[in-house]
Write a protein that holds these residues in place. Structure first.
Motif, PDB file in Angstrom:
ATOM      1  N   MET A 123       0.844  -1.207   0.000  1.00  0.00           N
ATOM      2  CA  MET A 123       0.000   0.000   0.000  1.00  0.00           C
ATOM      3  C   MET A 123       0.876   1.252   0.000  1.00  0.00           C
ATOM      4  O   MET A 123       1.883   1.299   0.711  1.00  0.00           O
ATOM      5  N   SER A 124       0.505   2.232  -0.818  1.00  0.00           N
ATOM      6  CA  SER A 124       1.317   3.455  -0.904  1.00  0.00           C
ATOM      7  C   SER A 124       1.184   4.285   0.368  1.00  0.00           C
ATOM      8  O   SER A 124       0.255   4.098   1.153  1.00  0.00           O
ATOM      9  N   VAL A 125       2.127   5.221   0.550  1.00  0.00           N
ATOM     10  CA  VAL A 125       2.094   6.133   1.711  1.00  0.00           C
ATOM     11  C   VAL A 125       0.774   6.897   1.717  1.00  0.00           C
ATOM     12  O   VAL A 125       0.080   6.986   2.742  1.00  0.00           O
ATOM     13  N   ALA A 126       0.390   7.415   0.537  1.00  0.00           N
ATOM     14  CA  ALA A 126      -0.839   8.211   0.431  1.00  0.00           C
ATOM     15  C   ALA A 126      -2.063   7.394   0.843  1.00  0.00           C
ATOM     16  O   ALA A 126      -2.946   7.878   1.566  1.00  0.00           O
ATOM     17  N   GLU A 127      -2.107   6.131   0.394  1.00  0.00           N
ATOM     18  CA  GLU A 127      -3.252   5.269   0.703  1.00  0.00           C
ATOM     19  C   GLU A 127      -3.300   4.939   2.192  1.00  0.00           C
ATOM     20  O   GLU A 127      -4.357   4.947   2.818  1.00  0.00           O
ATOM     21  N   SER A 128      -2.121   4.663   2.778  1.00  0.00           N
ATOM     22  CA  SER A 128      -2.040   4.345   4.216  1.00  0.00           C
ATOM     23  C   SER A 128      -2.529   5.534   5.048  1.00  0.00           C
ATOM     24  O   SER A 128      -3.275   5.367   6.016  1.00  0.00           O
ATOM     25  N   ILE A 129      -2.098   6.730   4.644  1.00  0.00           N
ATOM     26  CA  ILE A 129      -2.494   7.942   5.385  1.00  0.00           C
ATOM     27  C   ILE A 129      -3.996   8.164   5.257  1.00  0.00           C
ATOM     28  O   ILE A 129      -4.687   8.445   6.243  1.00  0.00           O
ATOM     29  N   LYS A 130      -4.503   7.997   4.035  1.00  0.00           N
ATOM     30  CA  LYS A 130      -5.943   8.223   3.822  1.00  0.00           C
ATOM     31  C   LYS A 130      -6.770   7.264   4.687  1.00  0.00           C
ATOM     32  O   LYS A 130      -7.741   7.667   5.324  1.00  0.00           O
TER      33      LYS A 130
END
Length: 201
Positions: free
Chosen positions: A1-8
């Motif tokens: 999972m990308s950083v952006a997806e994890s944060i979201k």
């Protein structure tokens, strides 16, 4: 999972109306990746930026739209992020205990950190450095608010009536915390004189 997806995913589990800082996500990626992901969420309307590095998942009201968190809560989050202790300024503390009717024109806080101005939305907030740990005792608690008010009023403006009003605004536990705090002799004397007077009355 990308950083952006994890944060979201993490953001979507957060309580609405509760401010948070970008440092909360630094274990998920570099600061630049985190900042980029948060900026994207701001653009998508998932979160709002309320101060530099501080965001909120907005709480919606059908009457006024987005409800912003209280300034004091945002300042607490910023202070925690910087490892600072902050205390409400004495002028505001005195007003809350109905000891003054003066409304500070801009919110002011004492801080163990550096003096600076912080912009929260359209509001400017002033942080004033104080080197005295006594002035920052019980920060964020009612007893701390009472101490701040007493420091502000000063030696020549404290009498039994002032202490009575402060006691009225505190629980028995909070007043006991205030009474046993580190304070200058003149402040301790005013509180002791008042306490003896009420016991003798």
């Amino acid at each position: 999972m990308s950083v952006a997806e994890s944060i979201k995913q993490r953001v979507l589990k957060m309580q609405r109306g509760e401010p948070f800082t970008n440092t909360r996500f630094l274990e998920l990626g570099t600061r630049s990746a985190v900042d980029k992901a948060l900026s994207r969420l701001v653009e998508e309307g998932v979160i709002q930026r309320i101060a530099r590095g501080v965001f909120v998942r907005p709480k919606k009201s059908r009457f006024i739209g987005s409800v912003m968190p209280e300034v004091s809560r945002v300042i607490e989050v910023i202070a925690k992020d910087h490892g600072e202790t902050v205390q409400i300024h004495g002028a505001e503390a005195a007003r809350r205990f109905k000891l003054s009717t003066q409304m500070p024109t801009i919110p002011v806080y004492y801080t163990s950190g550096s003096s600076r101005e912080v912009r929260i939305g359209n509001l400017k907030v002033k942080l004033i450095h104080t080197a005295s740990p006594r002035k920052l005792q019980h920060a964020g608690k009612k007893a701390g608010l009472a101490l701040s008010a007493l420091w502000y009023l000063g030696k020549n403006n404290i009498n039994a009536e002032v202490v009575r009003r402060i006691q009225e605004g505190l629980s028995i536990e909070d007043f006991e915390t205030l009474r046993t705090s580190k304070m200058p002799a003149w402040m301790a004397r005013a509180i002791a004189d008042y306490s003896q007077g009420t016991h003798n009355a």
